[in-house]
Design an enzyme around this catalytic site. Sequence first.
Site, PDB file in Angstrom:
ATOM      1  CE  LYS A 127       2.490  -5.262  -9.756  1.00 56.32           C
ATOM      2  NZ  LYS A 127       3.991  -5.229  -9.725  1.00 56.32           N
ATOM      3  CB  THR A 160       2.558 -12.246  -4.083  1.00 55.05           C
ATOM      4  OG1 THR A 160       2.915 -12.106  -5.460  1.00 55.05           O
ATOM      5  CG2 THR A 160       1.369 -11.345  -3.808  1.00 55.05           C
ATOM      6  CB  SER A 190      14.871   2.795 -21.774  1.00 53.60           C
ATOM      7  OG  SER A 190      14.452   1.513 -22.156  1.00 53.60           O
TER       8      SER A 190
END
Lengths: 409, 409
Positions: free
Chosen positions: A186, A197, A409
């Site tokens: 991912k 990673t 948000s």
Amino acid sequence: MAVGETRFPEMPVIEGLRLGAAMAGIKKPDRRDLVVIEIPEGARVAGAFTRNAFCAAPVMVAREHLAACVARGEGARYLVVNTGNANAGTGATGLRDARTTCAELARLAGVEEASVLPFSTGVIGEPLPMDRLLAGLPGAVQALDDGSDAWLAAGEGILTTDTRAKGASVTLTLGDATVTINGIAKGSGMIRPDMATMLAFVATDAAIEQALLDGLLREAVERSFNCITVDSDTSTNDACLLIATGRGAAVVDGEALERFREGLLQVMAELAQAVIRDGEGATKFVTLRVEEARSRREALDVAFTVAHSPLVKTALYASDANWGRILAAVGRAPVEEFDVDLVTIDLGEVRLVENGGRAPGYAEEAGSAVMAREEIEIRIALGRGEQHATVWTSDLSHDYVSINADYRS
Amino acid sequence: MAVGETRFPEMPVIEGLRLGAAMAGIKKPDRRDLVVIEIPEGARVAGAFTRNAFCAAPVMVAREHLAACVARGEGARYLVVNTGNANAGTGATGLRDARTTCAELARLAGVEEASVLPFSTGVIGEPLPMDRLLAGLPGAVQALDDGSDAWLAAGEGILTTDTRAKGASVTLTLGDATVTINGIAKGSGMIRPDMATMLAFVATDAAIEQALLDGLLREAVERSFNCITVDSDTSTNDACLLIATGRGAAVVDGEALERFREGLLQVMAELAQAVIRDGEGATKFVTLRVEEARSRREALDVAFTVAHSPLVKTALYASDANWGRILAAVGRAPVEEFDVDLVTIDLGEVRLVENGGRAPGYAEEAGSAVMAREEIEIRIALGRGEQHATVWTSDLSHDYVSINADYRS
């Protein structure tokens, strides 16, 4: 947004290795966000972790537990991964939460706490919602399976801002045996791995002893995940695990080792490139090849300087063959005694720069035609040596700004 | 867009130093794009130039001509600056064009070609439109004047993507004499100067001998233009000139030197900060102060790592007190033996981070209130030494992407 097609491949069974995903509601409801990976006894496990000095609590615990397993001549038995929360910048509470997670899974599975390695990814600086995470563990354990669908579910269960699951697989014939290498990863933003990673889990059924496995992982990471960048930001949670179950053919040396090394690099490079194709806001997949350098380090320095330049990245987004920005980035790379008159720059099949300026035959339309493509190769020859390096990156788009201005948000 | 008010100040006359601007139509019609600065005989001139290995033709010629002047114990007599075209990446043609420009101004003014220093800024890689440039020179020479309006016209005549002219001035009382320091600068994008800024011209009527002037410039550049970054991209055309006409009070040593040094730093820091306030797409002006470092180099490394982080810059744009991104950037800075538990991070008057995690008393609303401001200070204390450094930067907004994706069209 994402560049090109990345199909999640059919993943062959690796005997004894099972994956389970559950919806624990860690950040958002109704999405897979908790993954357990079961590793058979007798496997060997190698790990590479972030070198960010602020490394997350799960990275510290995973590193410690893995070292304890290796010291006992064993592999880890379980990996537990949550998304939606990085458990980073969380101090002593974060460490306690990572250990509690391992302890609870160990209890459910009947293994020692130190045989469980924890991984987290998501927002930095907020405490793990331990009640929801622990409540989700039994479901993930129940879902454990060795089929291709289980690999896909695990691939989906570790995503954050990624838009698609990333998997790669190769099957090698070594003499009269076959060996499989499967991997999932991912990553989409905060991508400039340093020795690892965001998160990648690679497994094989080959039998490989610990020191060789460690070396193979280090080497493959160096030429895959350490050669990609989205935004130059190294995550606090990067980790890459390589599991060898040992139930298949032995890989020791000679041609079998050579072919395994190539196969492993292929799986890991595919995963690394899939991260770039799915880079935050990416509309282009860019291969930067720097040749004729005095050392591989020098070639990488030039490639990363170009790959990190916001001006090059916005020109790529605009499909503008603004070779002046590439040249300016090359010129500020940390190269000693740099004679820029020897540099040539090619965009795809079009020569842009030679002798310190625009190539005589260059026509703007030819450059624009290459820049309009979704996949672009830039070759920079420094004219001062025989070493080379390749780095993969994406462009800088309005969507990158939107994604990162709105992330919390 | 630009942050806060930057009034172009009233600039006192520096006797014998005159500025003239003209509209030569180099890139666009009806805007001042050609500036000539006349320096009186007997002045001393010091220069700092880009360290980008691909430096532009005018930088090579200006450096060569200035060295020739200094070798003869003289200052340069004329500066000629065009905007709209950087004359960079233009090879032998570019060098010839820069020399021709100097030769033509020298002919008009009745001085030697080597007394003229050329400067260019704008698009990289296109040939200078020499017919229009040379045709514009007489008008710029006719406009030469020493009044404040001439400083403003010159300040406007050197802009590219800037939205406003940038000037600064101080007048110092040294014993019973006064000394004036005036400066103008341009710059908005491709701003990560390395030994110079995009373009800055600073002049004083003080009498200062060459070696001291060189040292004063080097020192002031190091603490002003070399401490700002918009986008980490070092221009091919950066240059900063310091002119001392010698008609005013002598500055040699003691308290007069100390006060001149402070005054010069004030003018240059104001100009450097004006570049950041007018940074491409800037909505925030950010002061990054790194303290308790082992060396100034280490403090600068940490400050620039944070200042260049796209994730920190987009959080600033979003007014999001995402301290985890600041912490992650600090953690990947090149610092040896880094104990992150000693690090504290303050946002304005609000403590964000201590002991490797969120400060116990921190409340999101307090952080958000500071982030909502246009001017923000971030203080990072490393807890490992006594050195410090300050870097000024802007945020990464949609307008930055728009400006740089559309610049050539």
